[in-house]
Design a protein around this motif. Structure first.
Motif, PDB file in Angstrom:
ATOM      1  N   UNK A  46      -6.653  -0.531  46.337  1.00 42.89           N
ATOM      2  CA  UNK A  46      -6.898  -1.969  46.437  1.00 42.89           C
ATOM      3  C   UNK A  46      -8.075  -2.165  47.439  1.00 42.89           C
ATOM      4  N   UNK A  47      -8.925  -2.688  46.841  1.00 48.00           N
ATOM      5  CA  UNK A  47     -10.107  -3.111  47.717  1.00 48.00           C
ATOM      6  C   UNK A  47     -10.566  -4.471  47.607  1.00 48.00           C
ATOM      7  N   UNK A  48     -10.685  -5.226  48.612  1.00 42.33           N
ATOM      8  CA  UNK A  48     -10.914  -6.496  48.700  1.00 42.33           C
ATOM      9  C   UNK A  48     -12.178  -6.768  49.104  1.00 42.33           C
ATOM     10  N   UNK A  49     -13.281  -7.023  48.413  1.00 43.33           N
ATOM     11  CA  UNK A  49     -14.796  -7.403  48.800  1.00 43.33           C
ATOM     12  C   UNK A  49     -15.304  -6.007  49.599  1.00 43.33           C
ATOM     13  N   UNK A  50     -15.108  -5.042  48.931  1.00 35.63           N
ATOM     14  CA  UNK A  50     -15.380  -3.555  49.885  1.00 35.63           C
ATOM     15  C   UNK A  50     -16.904  -3.579  50.337  1.00 35.63           C
ATOM     16  N   UNK A  84       1.339   6.058  48.894  1.00 33.52           N
ATOM     17  CA  UNK A  84       0.574   6.284  47.667  1.00 33.52           C
ATOM     18  C   UNK A  84      -0.513   5.251  47.419  1.00 33.52           C
ATOM     19  N   UNK A  85      -0.403   4.498  48.579  1.00 32.64           N
ATOM     20  CA  UNK A  85      -1.501   3.225  48.451  1.00 32.64           C
ATOM     21  C   UNK A  85      -2.654   3.350  49.475  1.00 32.64           C
ATOM     22  N   UNK A  86      -3.750   3.063  48.813  1.00 31.82           N
ATOM     23  CA  UNK A  86      -5.033   2.794  49.794  1.00 31.82           C
ATOM     24  C   UNK A  86      -5.347   1.357  49.787  1.00 31.82           C
ATOM     25  N   UNK A  87      -5.861   0.847  50.945  1.00 31.90           N
ATOM     26  CA  UNK A  87      -6.113  -0.822  51.022  1.00 31.90           C
ATOM     27  C   UNK A  87      -7.208  -0.768  51.926  1.00 31.90           C
ATOM     28  N   UNK A  88      -8.105  -1.471  51.450  1.00 34.97           N
ATOM     29  CA  UNK A  88      -9.371  -1.797  52.483  1.00 34.97           C
ATOM     30  C   UNK A  88      -9.591  -3.423  52.350  1.00 34.97           C
ATOM     31  N   UNK A  89      -9.102  -4.079  53.377  1.00 34.47           N
ATOM     32  CA  UNK A  89      -9.060  -5.475  53.500  1.00 34.47           C
ATOM     33  C   UNK A  89     -10.592  -6.079  53.538  1.00 34.47           C
ATOM     34  N   UNK A  90     -10.929  -7.479  53.399  1.00 34.22           N
ATOM     35  CA  UNK A  90     -12.167  -7.790  53.448  1.00 34.22           C
ATOM     36  C   UNK A  90     -12.838  -7.712  54.776  1.00 34.22           C
ATOM     37  N   UNK A  91     -12.165  -7.854  55.636  1.00 32.26           N
ATOM     38  CA  UNK A  91     -12.758  -7.650  57.082  1.00 32.26           C
ATOM     39  C   UNK A  91     -11.902  -6.155  57.953  1.00 32.26           C
ATOM     40  N   UNK A  92     -12.451  -5.162  57.276  1.00 32.56           N
ATOM     41  CA  UNK A  92     -11.548  -4.032  57.948  1.00 32.56           C
ATOM     42  C   UNK A  92     -11.329  -3.967  59.567  1.00 32.56           C
ATOM     43  N   UNK A  93     -10.186  -3.402  60.106  1.00 35.40           N
ATOM     44  CA  UNK A  93     -10.088  -3.413  61.428  1.00 35.40           C
ATOM     45  C   UNK A  93      -9.687  -1.697  61.722  1.00 35.40           C
ATOM     46  N   UNK A  94      -9.982  -1.193  62.799  1.00 29.21           N
ATOM     47  CA  UNK A  94      -9.322   0.144  63.153  1.00 29.21           C
ATOM     48  C   UNK A  94      -9.243   0.060  64.903  1.00 29.21           C
ATOM     49  N   UNK A  95      -8.767   1.152  65.035  1.00 28.55           N
ATOM     50  CA  UNK A  95      -8.561   1.452  66.618  1.00 28.55           C
ATOM     51  C   UNK A  95      -9.985   1.482  67.409  1.00 28.55           C
TER      52      UNK A  95
END
Length: 302
Positions: free
Chosen positions: A167-171, A92-103
């Motif tokens: 939750x969005x950190x400096x998105x 139920x949580x969506x989160x975007x860190x300040x420096x997003x990382x993905x595959x």
């Protein structure tokens, strides 16, 4: 202060209080990053977390989501301990860190197909619409995206499952003004349409003013201010005091946010709220200056 209580069972989600914390303390060596932070974010609220770069916003978010372990205090996500978050809460949580990382080796479409199998609430139509709106080609390799494209992808990933808590950190730090405005419009729309609770961290004051229903001001490890945005705009004032009045000031006034000494012994006060300072208006030469959110930021954190 009331202690946080756990739900009867681990999987009973408290949707009315998606995010809460009491007495969070975090430090690195002798440096105190968080000093007794309390926070409650009820369902459907859009909370803008404001503060200078380095004020501890990312550290606070890390503690709230169980990514960092505080030295004291506790954070709850949907009523359960953040440090032991179960799959029901993560879904139920969506989160975007300040420096997003993905595959980086995957294509965008492959990543979304994979995530669609993990999130019960994944909305394929919504995901496709977000990619189209933000001009992200599903056939692109993630590692070859520009910083702005990578940030838009991270936002689409977080929004596609239609989370109850976002939750969005400096998105918006890598987005151009047009993309920032589209993001903010999407946040407001999702919060209004589905009751999504949003915690939005930024040092771009104008962004917060466009979307936040409430503002929390983090400064030197403490929340100096945690109020509805309308109240902040209506009830936060600057009081320039002549030296004679400044000499009779108590050590602190109710709602005092900042105090700055001016030449000649005069003082400039910034206060929030309606109580505890009105009698100062009786002093000759005292006036009130209404402060917008950006002016407040400069006065307190400048």
């Amino acid at each position: 202060m009331n202690a946080l209580t756990l739900p009867a069972t681990q999987h009973d989600l408290d949707l009315e209080r998606p995010l809460a914390a009491r007495g969070l303390h975090l430090g690195y060596g002798r440096r105190e990053v968080l000093r007794g932070v309390d926070l409650d974010i009820p369902q459907g609220e859009v909370l803008g977390l404001i503060g200078r770069n380095g004020a501890g916003k990312s550290s606070l978010i890390g503690c709230l989501l169980g990514l960092l372990r505080p030295q004291a205090g506790q954070a709850l996500v949907f009523g359960g301990p953040a440090l032991r978050m179960d799959d029901a809460r993560k879904a139920r949580l969506g989160y975007v860190p300040q420096q997003p990382q993905a595959f980086g080796w995957m294509k965008v479409g492959q990543l979304f197909q994979y995530l669609g199998q993990l999130y019960p609430g994944w909305d394929p139509a919504h995901a496709t619409a977000l990619l189209r709106r933000w001009e992200i080609d599903p056939g692109r390799t993630i590692g070859r995206l520009s910083p702005g494209e990578a940030q838009r992808l991270a936002l689409a990933r977080a929004l596609a499952p239609r989370p109850a808590l976002l939750v969005l950190d400096e998105p918006a730090s890598a987005l151009d003004p047009v993309a920032r405005r589209e993001l903010l419009r999407e946040l407001v729309g999702q919060a209004m349409d589905t009751g999504t609770t949003v915690l939005f961290s930024s040092h771009i004051v104008s962004d917060l003013e466009r979307v936040a229903s409430r503002v929390a001001f983090l400064h030197q490890g403490r929340l100096l201010l945690d109020r509805a945005l309308d109240e902040v705009k209506d009830e936060t004032v600057r009081l320039p005091l002549p030296a004679a009045a400044a000499a009779r000031l108590p050590a602190a006034l109710p709602g005092e946010l900042a105090r700055r000494t001016l030449p000649g012994g005069a003082v400039s006060l910034v206060v929030a709220g309606r109580a505890g300072w009105q009698e100062l208006l009786l002093v000759e030469g005292v006036r009130t200056d209404r402060l917008g959110l950006e002016d407040l930021f400069v006065e307190v954190a400048g």
